[in-house]
Design a protein around this motif. Structure first.
Motif, PDB file in Angstrom:
ATOM      1  N   VAL A 251      -8.219  19.502  -5.453  1.00 13.62           N
ATOM      2  CA  VAL A 251      -7.809  19.140  -6.809  1.00 13.62           C
ATOM      3  C   VAL A 251      -7.057  20.303  -7.454  1.00 13.62           C
ATOM      4  CG1 VAL A 251      -8.682  18.630  -9.135  1.00 13.62           C
ATOM      5  CG2 VAL A 251      -9.601  17.401  -7.154  1.00 13.62           C
ATOM      6  N   ALA A 252      -7.542  21.520  -7.233  1.00 15.00           N
ATOM      7  CA  ALA A 252      -6.890  22.701  -7.804  1.00 15.00           C
ATOM      8  C   ALA A 252      -5.487  22.881  -7.243  1.00 15.00           C
ATOM      9  CB  ALA A 252      -7.732  23.950  -7.532  1.00 15.00           C
ATOM     10  N   VAL A 253      -5.292  22.621  -5.950  1.00 10.91           N
ATOM     11  CA  VAL A 253      -3.968  22.754  -5.342  1.00 10.91           C
ATOM     12  C   VAL A 253      -2.997  21.763  -5.972  1.00 10.91           C
ATOM     13  CG1 VAL A 253      -2.679  22.356  -3.202  1.00 10.91           C
ATOM     14  CG2 VAL A 253      -4.774  23.717  -3.158  1.00 10.91           C
ATOM     15  N   GLY A 254      -3.453  20.535  -6.204  1.00 11.05           N
ATOM     16  CA  GLY A 254      -2.611  19.558  -6.882  1.00 11.05           C
ATOM     17  C   GLY A 254      -2.265  20.000  -8.289  1.00 11.05           C
ATOM     18  N   ALA A 255      -3.233  20.573  -8.990  1.00 12.31           N
ATOM     19  CA  ALA A 255      -2.999  21.068 -10.353  1.00 12.31           C
ATOM     20  C   ALA A 255      -1.990  22.201 -10.354  1.00 12.31           C
ATOM     21  CB  ALA A 255      -4.316  21.525 -10.965  1.00 12.31           C
ATOM     22  N   LEU A 256      -2.086  23.101  -9.381  1.00 12.77           N
ATOM     23  CA  LEU A 256      -1.146  24.221  -9.295  1.00 12.77           C
ATOM     24  C   LEU A 256       0.293  23.727  -9.161  1.00 12.77           C
ATOM     25  CD1 LEU A 256      -3.075  26.648  -6.902  1.00 12.77           C
ATOM     26  CD2 LEU A 256      -2.568  27.043  -9.314  1.00 12.77           C
ATOM     27  N   ARG A 257       0.468  22.658  -8.386  1.00 15.90           N
ATOM     28  CA  ARG A 257       1.815  22.123  -8.190  1.00 15.90           C
ATOM     29  C   ARG A 257       2.389  21.615  -9.515  1.00 15.90           C
ATOM     30  NH1 ARG A 257       6.327  22.882  -5.562  1.00 15.90           N
ATOM     31  NH2 ARG A 257       7.737  21.138  -5.979  1.00 15.90           N
ATOM     32  N   VAL A 258       1.597  20.867 -10.269  1.00 15.20           N
ATOM     33  CA  VAL A 258       2.073  20.312 -11.536  1.00 15.20           C
ATOM     34  C   VAL A 258       2.335  21.419 -12.546  1.00 15.20           C
ATOM     35  CG1 VAL A 258       1.394  18.898 -13.533  1.00 15.20           C
ATOM     36  CG2 VAL A 258       1.038  18.055 -11.202  1.00 15.20           C
ATOM     37  N   LEU A 259       1.467  22.409 -12.608  1.00 14.82           N
ATOM     38  CA  LEU A 259       1.687  23.527 -13.532  1.00 14.82           C
ATOM     39  C   LEU A 259       3.005  24.226 -13.220  1.00 14.82           C
ATOM     40  CD1 LEU A 259      -1.949  24.946 -13.621  1.00 14.82           C
ATOM     41  CD2 LEU A 259      -0.756  23.804 -15.506  1.00 14.82           C
ATOM     42  N   HIS A 260       3.300  24.385 -11.930  1.00 12.25           N
ATOM     43  CA  HIS A 260       4.578  24.995 -11.532  1.00 12.25           C
ATOM     44  C   HIS A 260       5.749  24.125 -11.979  1.00 12.25           C
ATOM     45  CE1 HIS A 260       7.587  27.036  -9.104  1.00 12.25           C
ATOM     46  NE2 HIS A 260       7.910  25.868  -8.558  1.00 12.25           N
ATOM     47  N   GLU A 261       5.635  22.804 -11.770  1.00 17.37           N
ATOM     48  CA  GLU A 261       6.712  21.891 -12.141  1.00 17.37           C
ATOM     49  C   GLU A 261       6.949  21.877 -13.654  1.00 17.37           C
ATOM     50  OE1 GLU A 261       5.372  18.240 -10.516  1.00 17.37           O
ATOM     51  OE2 GLU A 261       6.112  18.657  -8.485  1.00 17.37           O
ATOM     52  N   ARG A 262       5.878  22.100 -14.418  1.00 18.62           N
ATOM     53  CA  ARG A 262       6.003  22.083 -15.874  1.00 18.62           C
ATOM     54  C   ARG A 262       6.412  23.452 -16.433  1.00 18.62           C
ATOM     55  NH1 ARG A 262       3.439  17.504 -18.253  1.00 18.62           N
ATOM     56  NH2 ARG A 262       3.512  15.866 -16.652  1.00 18.62           N
ATOM     57  N   GLY A 263       6.675  24.408 -15.580  1.00 18.17           N
ATOM     58  CA  GLY A 263       7.106  25.719 -16.034  1.00 18.17           C
ATOM     59  C   GLY A 263       5.995  26.584 -16.596  1.00 18.17           C
ATOM     60  N   LEU A 264       4.738  26.262 -16.250  1.00 21.69           N
ATOM     61  CA  LEU A 264       3.591  27.048 -16.715  1.00 21.69           C
ATOM     62  C   LEU A 264       3.205  28.043 -15.623  1.00 21.69           C
ATOM     63  CD1 LEU A 264       1.563  24.141 -18.328  1.00 21.69           C
ATOM     64  CD2 LEU A 264       2.769  25.966 -19.535  1.00 21.69           C
ATOM     65  N   ARG A 265       3.103  29.305 -15.982  1.00 22.41           N
ATOM     66  CA  ARG A 265       2.854  30.373 -15.010  1.00 22.41           C
ATOM     67  C   ARG A 265       1.354  30.566 -14.801  1.00 22.41           C
ATOM     68  NH1 ARG A 265       4.964  35.293 -17.800  1.00 22.41           N
ATOM     69  NH2 ARG A 265       3.854  34.217 -19.482  1.00 22.41           N
ATOM     70  N   VAL A 266       0.979  30.627 -13.526  1.00 21.19           N
ATOM     71  CA  VAL A 266      -0.415  30.876 -13.137  1.00 21.19           C
ATOM     72  C   VAL A 266      -0.507  32.324 -12.661  1.00 21.19           C
ATOM     73  CG1 VAL A 266      -2.261  30.214 -11.532  1.00 21.19           C
ATOM     74  CG2 VAL A 266      -0.757  28.450 -12.500  1.00 21.19           C
ATOM     75  N   PRO A 267      -1.400  33.133 -13.228  1.00 17.05           N
ATOM     76  CA  PRO A 267      -2.445  32.774 -14.202  1.00 17.05           C
ATOM     77  C   PRO A 267      -2.098  33.079 -15.655  1.00 17.05           C
ATOM     78  CG  PRO A 267      -2.896  34.936 -13.352  1.00 17.05           C
ATOM     79  CD  PRO A 267      -1.609  34.497 -12.698  1.00 17.05           C
ATOM     80  N   TRP A 268      -0.864  33.542 -15.943  1.00 14.36           N
ATOM     81  CA  TRP A 268      -0.590  34.049 -17.282  1.00 14.36           C
ATOM     82  C   TRP A 268      -0.684  32.957 -18.350  1.00 14.36           C
ATOM     83  CZ3 TRP A 268       1.965  35.283 -12.816  1.00 14.36           C
ATOM     84  CH2 TRP A 268       1.773  36.602 -12.370  1.00 14.36           C
ATOM     85  N   ASP A 269      -0.107  31.787 -18.081  1.00 18.73           N
ATOM     86  CA  ASP A 269      -0.221  30.685 -19.033  1.00 18.73           C
ATOM     87  C   ASP A 269      -1.509  29.893 -18.819  1.00 18.73           C
ATOM     88  OD1 ASP A 269       2.294  31.279 -20.163  1.00 18.73           O
ATOM     89  OD2 ASP A 269       3.300  30.171 -18.555  1.00 18.73           O
ATOM     90  N   VAL A 270      -1.823  29.624 -17.564  1.00 15.76           N
ATOM     91  CA  VAL A 270      -3.025  28.844 -17.220  1.00 15.76           C
ATOM     92  C   VAL A 270      -3.667  29.463 -15.983  1.00 15.76           C
ATOM     93  CG1 VAL A 270      -3.979  26.579 -16.654  1.00 15.76           C
ATOM     94  CG2 VAL A 270      -1.916  26.730 -18.083  1.00 15.76           C
ATOM     95  N   ALA A 271      -4.906  29.868 -16.115  1.00 15.44           N
ATOM     96  CA  ALA A 271      -5.676  30.355 -14.965  1.00 15.44           C
ATOM     97  C   ALA A 271      -6.373  29.162 -14.297  1.00 15.44           C
ATOM     98  CB  ALA A 271      -6.705  31.384 -15.409  1.00 15.44           C
ATOM     99  N   VAL A 272      -6.563  29.238 -12.986  1.00 20.98           N
ATOM    100  CA  VAL A 272      -7.129  28.105 -12.249  1.00 20.98           C
ATOM    101  C   VAL A 272      -8.231  28.603 -11.308  1.00 20.98           C
ATOM    102  CG1 VAL A 272      -6.667  26.202 -10.651  1.00 20.98           C
ATOM    103  CG2 VAL A 272      -4.938  26.849 -12.353  1.00 20.98           C
ATOM    104  N   VAL A 273      -9.352  27.876 -11.325  1.00 21.77           N
ATOM    105  CA  VAL A 273     -10.457  28.145 -10.401  1.00 21.77           C
ATOM    106  C   VAL A 273     -10.777  26.860  -9.639  1.00 21.77           C
ATOM    107  CG1 VAL A 273     -12.882  28.828 -10.161  1.00 21.77           C
ATOM    108  CG2 VAL A 273     -11.432  29.909 -11.907  1.00 21.77           C
ATOM    109  N   GLY A 274     -10.975  26.977  -8.332  1.00 20.21           N
ATOM    110  CA  GLY A 274     -11.361  25.838  -7.504  1.00 20.21           C
ATOM    111  C   GLY A 274     -12.795  25.952  -7.020  1.00 20.21           C
ATOM    112  N   PHE A 275     -13.093  25.195  -5.973  1.00 20.76           N
ATOM    113  CA  PHE A 275     -14.468  25.149  -5.451  1.00 20.76           C
ATOM    114  C   PHE A 275     -14.379  24.750  -3.974  1.00 20.76           C
ATOM    115  CE2 PHE A 275     -18.898  24.370  -5.174  1.00 20.76           C
ATOM    116  CZ  PHE A 275     -19.517  24.715  -6.369  1.00 20.76           C
ATOM    117  N   ASP A 276     -14.979  25.511  -3.090  1.00 19.34           N
ATOM    118  CA  ASP A 276     -15.147  25.223  -1.653  1.00 19.34           C
ATOM    119  C   ASP A 276     -14.603  26.320  -0.748  1.00 19.34           C
ATOM    120  OD1 ASP A 276     -16.489  22.851  -1.978  1.00 19.34           O
ATOM    121  OD2 ASP A 276     -14.720  21.573  -1.643  1.00 19.34           O
TER     122      ASP A 276
END
Length: 347
Positions: A251-276
């Motif tokens: 789920v986190a990998v899918g979210a990372l793709r959309v954040l990139h497409e929307r021009g949001l920088r990870v982690p500066w604009d949005v930080a992301v944590v996954g599980f597993d």
């Protein structure tokens, strides 16, 4: 000619019984004697006849592992760890893929392979307590995962609530204040998504942060596409999180793709944590901070539980009764939070 126990015994200068004790991993053998016998085994190239050994014990030497989805990297890694753990006990693992469907989980738990296997390790998603209570099969069973059943079966799991709280605490410590949970489910209090949602909510509540439903984003499933769709839907709703705690790494990998497409920088604009802690989390263009269950510990604990159950069954069949009836265990396996670029940036 096939090397026999007698040949090994003659080479080591010990009795055949001593060699048998070493080969069968009996505890009451001195280290010096074990080394002496093992040296003779290595020199002669002795290989035990596992089929004959299992037949003498009235077993097949095969256990089964049933998981929801072998294509999921977490379950693939777990299966490999179970196979390795089982090999230490001279056991072969038969893999079953239930797709997380109740009918298939019932079929597996009710013992449709009972004549083939000695024991079963099952990771259920939809199986009900009533389904297990109706189980007539006497094949030893160990349960994995976060669904809890008030029934006499060993159960191995991590503390999902504590793991989620640690992930959210990490984001709070980084100064994040609008933390979304991606992958929410409310249909069962015992499922992992609900437990991780509970941990997310508890940690944010303790910090006085927003835990309203607008930050708890549901997904139709828990694959990459589900994460992408859920992330897009959350952003389109007008919610602007500065951090996302995802149900799992996919789920986190899918979210990372959309954040990139929307021009949001990870982690500066949005930080992301996954599980597993799946392999993809370690080798993406942005490595993923994730909760890492100790898969090898989970596998080892599950296999050891089955081995103990098989030993008790053999003793009972031989008329040997244990002095005290063993207590069935609900064992909490370890986990750790691995901090990577998706929350810390490149260093």
């Amino acid at each position: 000619m096939r090397v026999s126990l007698k040949d090994v015994a003659q080479r080591a200068g010990v009795s055949i019984k001593t060699v048998s004790n070493v080969v069968n991993h009996y505890e009451h053998v001195t280290p010096a004697m074990r080394t002496k016998v093992q040296r003779a085994i290595d020199e002669l190239g002795y290989r035990p006849n596992l089929t004959a050994r299992h037949l003498r014990k009235g077993r097949t030497g095969i256990i089964a592992l049933a998981v929801p989805e072998l294509g999921n990297p977490y379950f693939a890694e777990l299966a490999g760890a179970v196979i390795d753990a089982a090999a230490e006990h001279d056991l072969t693992v038969l893999l079953d893929h239930t797709r997380g469907e109740r009918e298939r989980e019932v079929l597996v738990s009710q013992g449709f392979r009972a004549r083939v296997i000695d024991g079963l390790i099952l990771s259920p998603l939809e199986l009900d307590t009533e389904d297990l209570a109706a189980r007539a099969d006497d094949v030893p069973l160990v349960l994995l995962g976060e669904r809890e059943y008030p029934l006499p079966y060993d159960h191995i799991a991590i503390d999902n609530v504590a793991a989620a709280r640690q992930a959210v605490r990490h984001l709070l410590d980084l100064g994040r204040t609008r933390i979304a949970f991606l992958g929410a489910r409310t249909d069962s209090p015992n499922r992992p998504a609900q437990l991780r949602l509970q941990g997310w909510r508890e940690e944010l509540t303790a910090a006085g942060m927003d835990t309203s439903d607008r930050f708890a984003a549901p997904t139709g499933g828990w694959d990459r596409g589900d994460g992408a769709t859920g992330m897009a839907r959350l952003l389109d709703s007008g919610v602007r999180p500065d951090a996302v705690f995802a149900y799992n790494d996919l789920v986190a990998v899918g979210a990372l793709r959309v954040l990139h497409e929307r021009g949001l920088r990870v982690p500066w604009d949005v930080a992301v944590v996954g599980f597993d802690d799946i392999p993809e989390s370690r080798y993406g263009s942005v490595t993923l901070t994730t909760v890492a269950p100790d898969k090898r510990a989970i596998a080892r604990l599950a296999v050891e539980s089955l081995v103990r159950s098989l030993a008790r069954a053999s003793d009972k069949k031989s008329g040997v009764q244990p002095p005290v009836e063993p207590e069935l265990a609900s064992v909490t396996a370890p986990f750790e939070l691995l901090q990577r670029e998706s929350t810390l940036g490149r260093r």
